[in-house]
Design a protein around this motif. Structure first.
Motif, PDB file in Angstrom:
ATOM      1  N   THR A  24       0.836  -1.189   0.000  1.00 53.86           N
ATOM      2  CA  THR A  24       0.000   0.000   0.000  1.00 53.86           C
ATOM      3  C   THR A  24       0.878   1.250   0.000  1.00 53.86           C
ATOM      4  O   THR A  24       2.043   1.191   0.405  1.00 53.86           O
ATOM      5  CB  THR A  24      -0.923   0.024   1.243  1.00 53.86           C
ATOM      6  OG1 THR A  24      -1.782   1.156   1.188  1.00 53.86           O
ATOM      7  CG2 THR A  24      -0.114   0.068   2.527  1.00 53.86           C
ATOM      8  N   ALA A  58      -4.782   5.950  -2.714  1.00 49.21           N
ATOM      9  CA  ALA A  58      -5.686   5.693  -1.583  1.00 49.21           C
ATOM     10  C   ALA A  58      -6.673   4.573  -1.913  1.00 49.21           C
ATOM     11  O   ALA A  58      -7.021   4.331  -3.073  1.00 49.21           O
ATOM     12  CB  ALA A  58      -6.440   6.968  -1.236  1.00 49.21           C
ATOM     13  N   ASP A  59      -7.104   3.885  -0.866  1.00 51.43           N
ATOM     14  CA  ASP A  59      -8.187   2.888  -0.977  1.00 51.43           C
ATOM     15  C   ASP A  59      -7.843   1.717  -1.900  1.00 51.43           C
ATOM     16  O   ASP A  59      -8.729   1.117  -2.518  1.00 51.43           O
ATOM     17  CB  ASP A  59      -9.484   3.548  -1.460  1.00 51.43           C
ATOM     18  CG  ASP A  59      -9.924   4.693  -0.556  1.00 51.43           C
ATOM     19  OD1 ASP A  59      -9.785   4.534   0.668  1.00 51.43           O
ATOM     20  OD2 ASP A  59     -10.366   5.728  -1.082  1.00 51.43           O
ATOM     21  N   PHE A  60      -6.563   1.388  -1.998  1.00 54.18           N
ATOM     22  CA  PHE A  60      -6.177   0.198  -2.762  1.00 54.18           C
ATOM     23  C   PHE A  60      -4.971  -0.426  -2.071  1.00 54.18           C
ATOM     24  O   PHE A  60      -3.974   0.253  -1.795  1.00 54.18           O
ATOM     25  CB  PHE A  60      -5.799   0.544  -4.205  1.00 54.18           C
ATOM     26  CG  PHE A  60      -5.828  -0.647  -5.124  1.00 54.18           C
ATOM     27  CD1 PHE A  60      -6.877  -0.846  -5.996  1.00 54.18           C
ATOM     28  CD2 PHE A  60      -4.808  -1.590  -5.102  1.00 54.18           C
ATOM     29  CE1 PHE A  60      -6.912  -1.958  -6.839  1.00 54.18           C
ATOM     30  CE2 PHE A  60      -4.837  -2.704  -5.921  1.00 54.18           C
ATOM     31  CZ  PHE A  60      -5.886  -2.881  -6.804  1.00 54.18           C
ATOM     32  N   SER A  61      -5.083  -1.708  -1.777  1.00 54.00           N
ATOM     33  CA  SER A  61      -3.979  -2.354  -1.066  1.00 54.00           C
ATOM     34  C   SER A  61      -3.857  -3.816  -1.458  1.00 54.00           C
ATOM     35  O   SER A  61      -4.824  -4.457  -1.881  1.00 54.00           O
ATOM     36  CB  SER A  61      -4.174  -2.245   0.455  1.00 54.00           C
ATOM     37  OG  SER A  61      -5.319  -2.955   0.862  1.00 54.00           O
TER      38      SER A  61
END
Length: 409
Positions: free
Chosen positions: A125, A130-133
């Motif tokens: 990450t 953001a909001d993606f891992s």
């Protein structure tokens, strides 16, 4: 630096490592098995133990020896977001993980500066996206498995477990694009998708002989592909060793390593007590011929033309053999012929080494002794112990945590 490995024990002159970082703190206990860890690791202590191990290397290596961090090599490859290496890696990454829908952030990945891309690769990450891992890559500390130099060729690993695939892609990018590998990358041996080969199963016994384990992590077809390519070069014999397909002996080097040219540390139940699990592969007019052998010891003595002593991991006691193999007692790393490094907790293995003429010295005494004066390994037999109470939780010892790229002939 002209990269070459023709021995497990010639004096170390160049090695690639990875000192553990935040990625090990991101391992959720619920996912530790999926991420191939038997336990969670305390980051600060693991890092300190690893740094102390590298201090041993620095004290033992020649003045022009190099200890290289794989993340630094990757960062140097990237240079800028438009570099060939950057594009190559992102294409590999997106294609390798279709189930993670990385295609939807491909443009974002392409725009990342090197530090942010490296963070995404290792930790899974980055605040820049953001909001993606993804899951972290805690196994990166075991650089041994990502590639193996044999002679003037390099075998690129194809990991058996998806949890390690991202690391292998990182290593491939470094090999193809970093100037360090500019000569040897013309001799890449790559494992096909669907097969698996990991560097912990590859041991270079001499300039003519390579051992490859057929293990939980290296498939028969990948072994044969590697053998065919190596035999078409300068090697004359590949010793294929069939080992138990289980996590406790996931690679050949978890049960067998060289301490010197004529001494090996072995886990007796999986090496000394096994029969008819060895074949010698040779090239005959482009076709591989396989000749079965009774034991690994007699095969090594035949092909290397010298007596070989097997030193028992854990000593004579059966339970101790299993306990110390579990904590990597058989996974030592040679800094020079007869100069080895291993976890201090394997006390019985060190006791047996002492019986075989090794001087036992702890990491602090060794580092202090050779901090300001050159270390001459000629004629020495030294077993250096170092603390690895956190590192060993990941199931790997000193050899697992090192990828040699050059040894002095």
């Amino acid at each position: 630096m002209k990269l070459s490995i023709t021995s497990e024990t010639d004096r170390l002159k160049g090695v690639i490592v990875h000192t553990p970082g935040r990625e090990v703190s991101l391992v959720n206990p619920a996912l530790k098995d999926e991420l191939l860890f038997d336990d969670i690791i305390f980051e600060e202590d693991a890092r300190e133990e690893h740094v102390d191990m590298l201090k041993i290397f620095k004290a033992a290596m020649p003045a022009d020896g190099r200890i290289l961090q794989i993340t630094e090599l990757f960062r140097e490859c990237l240079q800028d977001s438009q570099s060939q290496a950057h594009t190559f890696f992102i294409d590999l990454l997106v294609d390798a993980f279709p189930e993670d829908n990385l295609g939807i952030i491909k443009n974002d990945l392409a725009a990342l500066p090197p530090d942010d891309l490296l963070q995404f690769v290792v930790e899974g990450t980055t605040p820049a996206i953001a909001d993606f891992s993804l899951s972290p890559t805690p196994n990166l500390v075991f650089t041994r498995d990502l590639a193996a130099i044999a002679g003037s060729s390099i075998l690129l690993s194809r990991p058996a477990k998806k949890a390690r695939l991202r690391e292998a892609l990182l290593m491939e990018t470094v090999v193809r694009y970093h100037p360090l590998f500019s000569e040897i990358n013309e001799n890449i041996i790559k494992t096909s998708i669907g097969d698996s080969l990991e560097g912990g199963d590859v041991l270079v016994a001499s300039d003519k002989v390579v051992l490859i384990g057929m293990s939980e992590r290296t498939s028969f077809s990948a072994l044969m592909n590697a053998a065919q390519n190596l035999l078409s070069g300068t090697f004359e014999y590949i010793i294929a060793v069939d080992i138990p397909k289980q996590r406790s002996s996931m690679h050949l080097d978890t049960i067998f390593t060289f301490a010197s040219e004529n001494e090996c540390i072995v886990f007796p139940p999986a090496i000394m007590e096994q029969k008819d699990n060895v074949s010698v592969l040779t090239d005959h007019n482009g076709a591989i011929q396989s000749a079965p052998r009774t034991s690994l010891k007699s095969t090594l003595e035949e092909l290397l033309d010298r007596d070989i002593t097997f030193i028992k991991c854990g000593g004579e006691d059966r339970t101790t053999q299993f306990r110390e193999q579990w904590t990597d007692g058989a996974n030592v790393f040679a800094l020079a012929p007869g100069v080895i490094v291993g976890y201090e907790r394997n006390r019985n293995t060190f006791r047996v080494l002492e019986e075989h003429g090794y001087q036992i010295i702890d990491q602090f005494d060794f580092i202090e002794t050779y901090r300001d004066k050159p270390f001459d390994p000629v004629g020495r037999k030294i077993a250096i112990s170092f603390s690895g109470h956190e590192l060993c939780r990941g199931r790997g010892g000193a050899r697992c945590m090192t990828m040699p790229i050059l040894r002095e002939h």
